[in-house]
Design a protein around this motif. Structure first.
Motif, PDB file in Angstrom:
ATOM      1  N   UNK A   1      41.105  22.694  95.909  1.00  0.00           N
ATOM      2  CA  UNK A   1      42.137  22.744  94.885  1.00  0.00           C
ATOM      3  C   UNK A   1      43.280  23.653  95.317  1.00  0.00           C
ATOM      4  N   UNK A   2      44.490  23.186  95.122  1.00  0.00           N
ATOM      5  CA  UNK A   2      45.659  23.991  95.480  1.00  0.00           C
ATOM      6  C   UNK A   2      46.665  23.921  94.337  1.00  0.00           C
TER       7      UNK A   2
ATOM      8  N   UNK B   1      37.542  30.575  93.194  1.00  0.00           N
ATOM      9  CA  UNK B   1      38.947  30.854  92.861  1.00  0.00           C
ATOM     10  C   UNK B   1      39.553  31.780  93.902  1.00  0.00           C
ATOM     11  N   UNK B   2      38.850  32.843  94.236  1.00  0.00           N
ATOM     12  CA  UNK B   2      39.347  33.807  95.228  1.00  0.00           C
ATOM     13  C   UNK B   2      39.616  33.112  96.555  1.00  0.00           C
ATOM     14  N   UNK B   3      38.688  32.263  96.979  1.00  0.00           N
ATOM     15  CA  UNK B   3      38.780  31.631  98.297  1.00  0.00           C
ATOM     16  C   UNK B   3      39.508  30.294  98.300  1.00  0.00           C
TER      17      UNK B   3
ATOM     18  N   UNK C   1      42.070  38.370  96.641  1.00  0.00           N
ATOM     19  CA  UNK C   1      42.932  37.362  97.272  1.00  0.00           C
ATOM     20  C   UNK C   1      43.953  38.041  98.168  1.00  0.00           C
ATOM     21  N   UNK C   2      44.525  39.151  97.710  1.00  0.00           N
ATOM     22  CA  UNK C   2      45.509  39.880  98.511  1.00  0.00           C
ATOM     23  C   UNK C   2      44.928  40.302  99.851  1.00  0.00           C
ATOM     24  N   UNK C   3      43.672  40.732  99.852  1.00  0.00           N
ATOM     25  CA  UNK C   3      43.018  41.104 101.111  1.00  0.00           C
ATOM     26  C   UNK C   3      42.907  39.904 102.051  1.00  0.00           C
ATOM     27  N   UNK C   4      42.605  38.745 101.489  1.00  0.00           N
ATOM     28  CA  UNK C   4      42.528  37.535 102.318  1.00  0.00           C
ATOM     29  C   UNK C   4      43.889  37.180 102.904  1.00  0.00           C
TER      30      UNK C   4
ATOM     31  N   UNK D   1      43.783  34.936 106.155  1.00  0.00           N
ATOM     32  CA  UNK D   1      42.812  33.900 105.797  1.00  0.00           C
ATOM     33  C   UNK D   1      43.289  33.005 104.661  1.00  0.00           C
ATOM     34  N   UNK D   2      44.324  33.415 103.968  1.00  0.00           N
ATOM     35  CA  UNK D   2      44.967  32.619 102.926  1.00  0.00           C
ATOM     36  C   UNK D   2      46.466  32.798 103.060  1.00  0.00           C
TER      37      UNK D   2
END
Length: 189
Positions: A105-106, A127-129, A159-162, A167-168
């Motif tokens: 999902x995007x 959701x995070x990933x 999410x900010x860390x990813x 990674x995102x």
């Protein structure tokens, strides 16, 4: 949503059923899914079916009760903890397909009636990933918003860390809307 009239025929051979069935062979991703099942989805032993008002003119509640009288029970996840819920999800073809589709999902995700509690961490992880950029969370009151705030801030931080690690590609933006005025089921106030 992946449910189709699988018994279509030509001309006089066509029989319109009172339900639609899950098309397990469908290769398309799901754009509307029930991550924990739903009362109008039911196991008919050899296939998953969905009750439809549009096919019968009968209220869904009545269709659900009649099906239960006939030993066809709704498909829904009622387990208490996240691990048990995830096990139940991955042991059902439809639910696991919905979960896999959720991973892809995007864009925007609207959430209605979800509390971000410990027993739903399997969904929080998705959701995070995910590739979701905008998360719209339905809240009933200022108090319920305040109760959700710590969980949602943690999701944003994760999410900010990813994003920082590459990674995102996108931060997660969280917005709130009132469930009292959203008119999800056309109940205008």
């Amino acid at each position: 949503d992946g449910f189709d009239d699988l018994r279509s025929g030509d001309g006089e051979d066509y029989v319109r059923e009172k339900y639609v069935s899950w098309n397990n062979d469908s290769g398309h991703s799901i754009t509307l899914g029930y991550l924990h099942g739903a009362l109008h989805l039911y196991d008919a032993k050899y296939e998953l079916r969905k009750h439809c008002f549009s096919r019968t003119g009968e209220r869904l509640k009545n269709q659900i009760l009649n099906a239960m009288d006939g030993d066809s029970f709704p498909l829904f996840v009622a387990e208490g903890d996240a691990r048990s819920k995830e096990t139940r999800i991955y042991n059902n073809g439809y639910l696991s397909k919905v979960m896999r589709s959720f991973r892809e999902t995007s864009g925007d995700l609207f959430i209605y009636g979800f509390g971000f509690k410990d027993n739903d961490q399997h969904l929080v992880e998705r959701i995070v990933n995910s590739k979701i950029q905008n998360l719209y969370v339905g809240v009933r009151s200022q108090k319920s918003c305040q109760l959700l705030l710590p969980s949602l801030e943690l999701i944003k931080e994760r999410r900010s860390l990813l994003v920082e690690k590459g990674k995102r590609n996108h931060q997660l933006h969280i917005y709130y809307y009132s469930t009292e005025t959203a008119a999800v089921w056309n109940k205008h106030k």
